[in-house]
Each structure stands twice: as structure tokens, then as C-alpha cells.
Design a protein around this motif. Structure first.
Motif, PDB file in Angstrom:
ATOM      1  N   ILE A 105      46.816  36.653  36.320  1.00 19.97           N
ATOM      2  CA  ILE A 105      46.825  35.745  35.179  1.00 19.97           C
ATOM      3  C   ILE A 105      46.599  36.504  33.884  1.00 19.97           C
ATOM      4  O   ILE A 105      47.285  36.284  32.879  1.00 19.97           O
ATOM      5  CB  ILE A 105      45.751  34.646  35.334  1.00 19.97           C
ATOM      6  N   GLU A 106      45.640  37.408  33.911  1.00 23.59           N
ATOM      7  CA  GLU A 106      45.386  38.229  32.723  1.00 23.59           C
ATOM      8  C   GLU A 106      44.560  39.450  33.095  1.00 23.59           C
ATOM      9  O   GLU A 106      43.833  39.447  34.091  1.00 23.59           O
ATOM     10  CB  GLU A 106      44.651  37.437  31.639  1.00 23.59           C
ATOM     11  N   LYS A 107      44.723  40.503  32.301  1.00 27.98           N
ATOM     12  CA  LYS A 107      43.871  41.682  32.444  1.00 27.98           C
ATOM     13  C   LYS A 107      42.657  41.486  31.557  1.00 27.98           C
ATOM     14  O   LYS A 107      42.772  41.058  30.410  1.00 27.98           O
ATOM     15  CB  LYS A 107      44.625  42.956  32.042  1.00 27.98           C
ATOM     16  N   ILE A 108      41.478  41.787  32.100  1.00 24.85           N
ATOM     17  CA  ILE A 108      40.226  41.627  31.363  1.00 24.85           C
ATOM     18  C   ILE A 108      39.775  42.994  30.881  1.00 24.85           C
ATOM     19  O   ILE A 108      39.502  43.898  31.677  1.00 24.85           O
ATOM     20  CB  ILE A 108      39.142  40.978  32.238  1.00 24.85           C
TER      21      ILE A 108
ATOM     22  N   ALA B 113      38.752  43.946  40.615  1.00 22.59           N
ATOM     23  CA  ALA B 113      38.875  45.197  39.868  1.00 22.59           C
ATOM     24  C   ALA B 113      40.173  45.927  40.193  1.00 22.59           C
ATOM     25  O   ALA B 113      40.585  46.822  39.442  1.00 22.59           O
ATOM     26  CB  ALA B 113      37.694  46.107  40.179  1.00 22.59           C
ATOM     27  N   TRP B 114      40.810  45.535  41.294  1.00 21.93           N
ATOM     28  CA  TRP B 114      41.998  46.277  41.743  1.00 21.93           C
ATOM     29  C   TRP B 114      42.786  45.404  42.700  1.00 21.93           C
ATOM     30  O   TRP B 114      42.228  44.594  43.435  1.00 21.93           O
ATOM     31  CB  TRP B 114      41.555  47.564  42.457  1.00 21.93           C
ATOM     32  N   TYR B 115      44.123  45.589  42.651  1.00 21.37           N
ATOM     33  CA  TYR B 115      45.026  44.850  43.540  1.00 21.37           C
ATOM     34  C   TYR B 115      46.148  45.796  43.945  1.00 21.37           C
ATOM     35  O   TYR B 115      46.704  46.508  43.103  1.00 21.37           O
ATOM     36  CB  TYR B 115      45.559  43.619  42.810  1.00 21.37           C
TER      37      TYR B 115
ATOM     38  N   PHE C 109      39.408  44.795  34.668  1.00 20.90           N
ATOM     39  CA  PHE C 109      39.384  43.792  35.723  1.00 20.90           C
ATOM     40  C   PHE C 109      40.596  42.880  35.546  1.00 20.90           C
ATOM     41  O   PHE C 109      41.248  42.887  34.497  1.00 20.90           O
ATOM     42  CB  PHE C 109      38.089  42.967  35.684  1.00 20.90           C
ATOM     43  N   TYR C 110      40.871  42.086  36.585  1.00 18.77           N
ATOM     44  CA  TYR C 110      42.022  41.184  36.552  1.00 18.77           C
ATOM     45  C   TYR C 110      41.610  39.797  37.028  1.00 18.77           C
ATOM     46  O   TYR C 110      40.951  39.658  38.067  1.00 18.77           O
ATOM     47  CB  TYR C 110      43.141  41.723  37.454  1.00 18.77           C
TER      48      TYR C 110
END
Length: 393
Positions: free
Chosen positions: A368-371, A265-267, A347-348
Motif C-alpha cells: 500500500i505504501e512505503k513507510i 520490514a521486508w517482502y 517499512f511497508y
């Protein structure tokens, strides 16, 4: 600046807002949350005091040792004797379900970060139990869909034998089946076991194209180290970490973790705001923050802002304000609570970098991608949470 009247301050019981942080502080889940969550909560209080210096806030913390009975005893004492207004973090599904029942009984607020079981916002949902980070559906739906789309249709699960692991396998199987994939088997290991050899051998013998790990913290680290030691990294089976934290990757090292995919959910390295918080956190704790620790910061700050805005620590008064006000921080800007008490945010899908790709310490992920939330969350219309049913009427 938020200015409060003397009358409003009088509505805060005992003159102090008391927040309890409970989690695993000594066992296999301690790195991903643990004392780092206490650091994050204190950083939130520091920021809150800049705008509301007259409101007294106190933090207490406890180690539940991943035991539901200990967690329940602490929560009951905090609510009944110590005047705790809100509990945050928890970081264990079995403990969370125990605390949820007490918080419901006492009409007290509890905000979960790293709690995976969908029961918390499903059948066991409560008006006073909020999910701030993720649940198992959020974590598994994206990777399962992506990998099945690549033709990886057969899966074997190695999971922790408690509420979280069993729920994650069940959620994974449901998504997998809906896409035409197949579960070839699953095996459940005791929490914190040091030896994964028999579980890995069962996964290898299954012939599954994907081996999914439904465990976390030291459990995932040990699983992947032994996966590598047994030469399984050279085989055709693809390992997937269904719950992976930054501290897990740090403990494994990139030589072992490289290529692992997961959802977060976070980085900390997403943008300038997340990096600024990460620096503050690192200066206090000597590690970069995990998603659960960032979620604790956000939950505590949003709660305190609602206390200041209402001049009260009454649970339902504060909760109504939290619901009506979007989150305003680096963690989940603009996020809101939906009827089943899930905080809805992006999310990611991330992948661990190769060692040669690491350009700075702790920057372990490639996004890779944002969800989008519409793809990340179980449809509210299908929720088994009674709160969602009431909202539809």
C-alpha cells in the motif's frame, strides 16, 4: 576479494567463527522463523565464503520452545562452553529479554529478528544487543495512524499473554491515545491456545470498530480461522493483524486472510534482488522466506563481513565495524545502526490480496505504501535506552 594475514586470522578464537541460531523450531512461531532461519544463515555463509573462503564459519542451532529458562540455559552454554561468538534470531520477546541479560554479562553479541518488545532497545537495551528487523512501535504506529485517520477510533485487542503481546498492546494504546482514539478493552490468551471463542466474543461484545490481534504465527492463524467460522468476517468490525508474516497468510489461505493489513520490514516480491534470494531460499526450504528469515541472512552476513574486515571475532571490535559500515544486501541496502542499536530501514504497509488477485504462488501482498524510517521509528530523542542518552552527551 578480502585478503587476511596469518596474524589477523590468529585473532579469531579457536580458529572458527561460531554462530548460534536459536528460536521456536517446534511450536506456534516455528513457521515464521524456525529451521528456515537456519537455512537463511547458511545461505549467508555460502555468500560470505565466496569472498572470504579462508575464514572457517560454523552454525549451531537450538529450539528454545518459547521458554525463557531454556533459552537462557542454551545461551549461557553456547557462550561459556561451546565458543559461540554471536547468537541470532530468538523470535520470542520473553526469551530475548532473558538472553539479553546473559549477552550483556558475557559481553557477547546477540542480533534479534522477530522480537517485538520495545524493552530490548529501550530500558533493557545493551551495548551488545542489536534489533535487526522490527519492534512493536514499528509495527503498530503506521496502521493505527492510518485507520484512526479513516475514522476508526475505537479498538479492542486480542493479544498473546507474554512480553510481546503485552508490550504491543501498550505501544498501540499509547499511539491510539495520542491520536484521540480509544481502547475499549483487551484480553490476553495463553501462548498456543487452540480455542479463541471466548476472546472473540469479548471483542464482538465490545462494539469496537477495530479488533487488533497482537499475536503471531499459529496463534494469528487460529484466531482468524475462528473469526471467519463465527461469521465475524461478515460484521462491521475490522480485523487488523499487528504482526503478520507471509507464512501466516499461507496457512490461513486468501479466503480467510484477504483484506488483512499489516506492516512488514521486508517482502520477497519487492524487486529482482529480493526475488533472487527468495528463489534460492525456496529451493532449500520449499517456502518463500519471511521477513525474519531475510533479516537473519542480513544480520549473519553483515556480522561476518565485519569479522573479515577486522580479522577478529572480539565482540566490541566487530561491533564497532558493524556500526561504521552500512548494510549492503537485498534486505536493507544502506541501513545503519543508530545509538539504541536499532537497524534503521524502510517499512511497508501491506494488505493481503483477494484470491482473484493472486498472479503467482506466495505473492500474497499488495504494498500500500512505503513507510519512511522517520515515520516508522520511535524518536531517538525520547528513547529510554541508556546508550541513546550517552550518545546525546
Amino acid at each position: 576479494m578480502i585478503l587476511m594475514t596469518g596474524t589477523a586470522f590468529a585473532e579469531i578464537s579457536d580458529g572458527t567463527v561460531k554462530i548460534g541460531i536459536i528460536n521456536d523450531q517446534s511450536g506456534p512461531l516455528s513457521d515464521l522463523a524456525g529451521l528456515g532461519s537456519v537455512v537463511a544463515a547458511n545461505l549467508a555463509i555460502d555468500d560470505f565464503r565466496k569472498v572470504s573462503p579462508s575464514i572457517k564459519v560454523e552454525i549451531v542451532s537450538a529450539d528454545h520452545q518459547n521458554k525463557a529458562d531454556i533459552g537462557a540455559q542454551v545461551a549461557r552454554r553456547w557462550y561459556d562452553v561451546d565458543g559461540v561468538d554471536m547468537i541470532a534470531d530468538v523470535s520470542n520477546s520473553a526469551v530475548a529479554l532473558a538472553i539479553q541479560a546473559i549477552a550483556r554479562e558475557k559481553k557477547k553479541l546477540v542480533i534479534y529478528s522477530a522480537v517485538g518488545t520495545t524493552e530490548i532497545t529501550g530500558k533493557q537495551c545493551s551495548p551488545t544487543g542489536l534489533s535487526w528487523l522490527h519492534d512493536n512501535y514499528n509495527l503498530v504506529s503506521g496502521p493505527v495512524r492510518r485507520l484512526v485517520g479513516q475514522g476508526l477510533n475505537t479498538w479492542f485487542f486480542i493479544a498473546a499473554d507474554y512480553a510481546f503481546g503485552r508490550n504491543m498492546v501498550a505501544e498501540s494504546e499509547q499511539v491510539l491515545t495520542s491520536l484521540g482514539g480509544k481502547k475499549l478493552g483487551s484480553v490476553f490468551h495463553p501462548l498456543g491456545t487452540p480455542d479463541y471463542a471466548s476472546f472473540l466474543l469479548q471483542a464482538q461484545a465490545s462494539g469496537a470498530e477495530v479488533v487488533a490481534f497482537a499475536n503471531a504465527g499459529d496463534q494469528l492463524v487460529s484466531s482468524m480461522k475462528q473469526w471467519n467460522e463465527f461469521g465475524m468476517s461478515e460484521g462491521s468490525q475490522k480485523p487488523v493483524a499487528e504482526l503478520m508474516f507471509l507464512t501466516d497468510v499461507h496457512s490461513m489461505g486468501l479466503d480467510i486472510a484477504k483484506g488483512l493489513t499489516g506492516v512488514t520490514a521486508w517482502y520477497w516480491d519487492l524487486n529482482d534482488e529480493t526475488r533472487a534470494f527468495a528463489k534460492r531460499f525456496f529451493d532449500k526450504h520449499s517456502t518463500m522466506p519471511t521477513a525474519p528469515q531475510a533479516a537473519v541472512y542480513s544480520a549473519v552476513l553483515h556480522y561476518l563481513k565485519a569479522v573479515a574486515a577486522t580479522g577478529s571475532d572480539d565482540t566490541m571490535t566487530v561491533l564497532e565495524k558493524m556500526r561504521s559500515t552500512p548494510v549492503d544486501d537485498f534486505y536493507a541496502p544502506g541501513a545503519t545502526l543508530r545509538a539504541d542499536n536499532k537497524l534503521v530501514h524502510d517499512f511497508y504497509l501491506v494488505q493481503v490480496k483477494e484470491p482473484a488477485e493472486l498472479e503467482k504462488p506466495w505473492a500474497y501482498y499488495k504494498v500500500i505504501e512505503k513507510i519512511d524510517p522517520k515515520d516508522a521509528y520511535f524518536p531517538l530523542s525520547e528513547s529510554e535506552c541508556p546508550l541513546a542518552t550517552e550518545a546525546k552527551k
